[in-house]
Design a protein around this motif. Structure first.
Motif, short mmCIF file in Angstrom:
data_model
loop_
_atom_site.label_atom_id
_atom_site.label_comp_id
_atom_site.label_asym_id
_atom_site.label_seq_id
_atom_site.Cartn_x
_atom_site.Cartn_y
_atom_site.Cartn_z
N ALA A 76 26.03 34.02 13.13
CA ALA A 76 25.46 33.12 12.12
C ALA A 76 24.10 33.62 11.65
O ALA A 76 23.77 33.51 10.47
N ASN A 77 23.31 34.17 12.56
CA ASN A 77 21.99 34.70 12.18
C ASN A 77 22.11 35.95 11.31
O ASN A 77 21.27 36.19 10.45
N GLU A 78 23.15 36.75 11.54
CA GLU A 78 23.34 37.97 10.75
C GLU A 78 23.93 37.68 9.38
O GLU A 78 23.85 38.50 8.48
N SER A 79 24.54 36.52 9.23
CA SER A 79 25.15 36.14 7.97
C SER A 79 24.09 35.59 7.03
O SER A 79 23.48 34.56 7.30
N SER A 80 23.88 36.26 5.91
CA SER A 80 22.87 35.80 4.96
C SER A 80 23.51 35.19 3.71
O SER A 80 22.81 34.85 2.77
N THR A 81 24.82 35.04 3.73
CA THR A 81 25.51 34.53 2.54
C THR A 81 25.57 33.01 2.49
O THR A 81 25.85 32.43 1.46
N ALA A 82 25.34 32.36 3.61
CA ALA A 82 25.48 30.91 3.65
C ALA A 82 24.33 30.21 2.94
O ALA A 82 23.19 30.66 2.94
N ASP A 83 24.65 29.10 2.32
CA ASP A 83 23.67 28.22 1.68
C ASP A 83 22.69 27.71 2.75
O ASP A 83 23.06 27.54 3.91
N ARG A 84 21.47 27.44 2.33
CA ARG A 84 20.44 26.99 3.27
C ARG A 84 20.85 25.72 4.02
O ARG A 84 20.65 25.61 5.22
N THR A 85 21.43 24.76 3.33
CA THR A 85 21.84 23.51 3.99
C THR A 85 22.97 23.77 4.99
O THR A 85 23.02 23.13 6.05
N VAL A 86 23.84 24.70 4.67
CA VAL A 86 24.92 25.05 5.58
C VAL A 86 24.34 25.72 6.83
O VAL A 86 24.73 25.40 7.96
N ARG A 87 23.37 26.60 6.62
CA ARG A 87 22.73 27.28 7.76
C ARG A 87 22.03 26.28 8.66
O ARG A 87 22.07 26.41 9.89
N ILE A 88 21.39 25.26 8.07
CA ILE A 88 20.71 24.24 8.87
C ILE A 88 21.74 23.44 9.68
O ILE A 88 21.51 23.15 10.86
N ALA A 89 22.85 23.10 9.07
CA ALA A 89 23.91 22.37 9.79
C ALA A 89 24.46 23.22 10.93
O ALA A 89 24.68 22.73 12.04
N HIS A 90 24.66 24.51 10.66
CA HIS A 90 25.14 25.42 11.70
C HIS A 90 24.14 25.49 12.84
O HIS A 90 24.52 25.46 14.02
N LEU A 91 22.87 25.58 12.50
CA LEU A 91 21.82 25.66 13.51
C LEU A 91 21.81 24.41 14.39
O LEU A 91 21.62 24.50 15.60
N ALA A 92 22.03 23.25 13.79
CA ALA A 92 22.06 22.00 14.56
C ALA A 92 23.19 22.02 15.59
O ALA A 92 22.98 21.65 16.75
N PHE A 93 24.38 22.47 15.19
CA PHE A 93 25.50 22.56 16.13
C PHE A 93 25.22 23.58 17.22
O PHE A 93 25.52 23.36 18.39
N LEU A 94 24.64 24.71 16.83
CA LEU A 94 24.34 25.76 17.82
C LEU A 94 23.27 25.29 18.80
O LEU A 94 23.35 25.59 19.99
N CYS A 95 22.29 24.55 18.32
CA CYS A 95 21.25 24.01 19.22
C CYS A 95 21.85 23.01 20.20
O CYS A 95 21.51 23.01 21.39
N GLU A 96 22.75 22.17 19.70
CA GLU A 96 23.40 21.21 20.59
C GLU A 96 24.24 21.94 21.65
O GLU A 96 24.23 21.57 22.83
N ALA A 97 24.95 22.97 21.24
CA ALA A 97 25.73 23.77 22.19
C ALA A 97 24.82 24.43 23.21
O ALA A 97 25.12 24.43 24.42
N ASP A 98 23.69 24.96 22.76
CA ASP A 98 22.72 25.56 23.68
C ASP A 98 22.20 24.54 24.69
O ASP A 98 22.03 24.85 25.87
N GLU A 99 21.92 23.33 24.22
CA GLU A 99 21.42 22.28 25.11
C GLU A 99 22.45 21.94 26.18
O GLU A 99 22.11 21.78 27.35
N TRP A 100 23.73 21.84 25.78
CA TRP A 100 24.77 21.56 26.77
C TRP A 100 24.94 22.74 27.72
O TRP A 100 25.11 22.54 28.93
N ASP A 101 24.90 23.97 27.20
CA ASP A 101 25.01 25.15 28.06
C ASP A 101 23.89 25.15 29.11
O ASP A 101 24.12 25.44 30.29
N THR A 102 22.68 24.81 28.68
CA THR A 102 21.54 24.78 29.59
C THR A 102 21.69 23.66 30.62
O THR A 102 21.44 23.87 31.81
#
Length: 124
Positions: A24-50
């Motif tokens: 997701a970080n290497e992908s620069s084609t996504a819209d900014r709002t889409v990237r923010i939504a992706h980041l939110a899911f990834l942060c939640e996954a990171d929190e559960w992993d931790t």
């Protein structure tokens, strides 16, 4: 016996989160709002992993009698060892086991959203 299985499962899920985050970080084609939504899911996954990893480390610390936890004073180390053998230690193992399983279930619930992030990343 269940510890090893849950630990392996947690490691697999954590590696998946990291791989999808990299893509997701290497992908620069996504819209900014889409990237923010992706980041939110990834942060939640990171929190559960931790959270899962913390439960597993705590659990391991209780079941391994020769761990390096505690003060260097032998009296305190003996008290910690006895605490692990009594009912409280068993109760804590049960709590960590339940929390670990709950964390894994909650992390797996994020699987479909993370899969969408993975599929939307052109870098694969």
């Amino acid at each position: 016996k269940d510890f090893k299985k849950l630990s392996n499962e947690a490691t697999t899920l954590s590696a998946e989160t990291e791989r999808i985050r990299r893509e997701a970080n290497e992908s620069s084609t996504a819209d900014r709002t889409v990237r923010i939504a992706h980041l939110a899911f990834l942060c939640e996954a990171d929190e559960w992993d931790t959270a899962i990893r913390i439960c597993l480390v705590t659990w391991e610390d209780i079941i391994l009698p020769n761990s390096s936890i505690g003060d260097e004073e032998s009296g305190k180390r003996d008290a910690i060892g006895k605490g692990r053998q009594n009912g409280h230690g068993k109760q804590m193992i049960g709590v960590m086991h339940a929390r670990c399983k709950e964390g894994l279930a909650r992390r797996k619930e994020l699987g479909p959203q993370l899969q969408l992030i993975h599929l939307s990343s052109p870098v694969r």
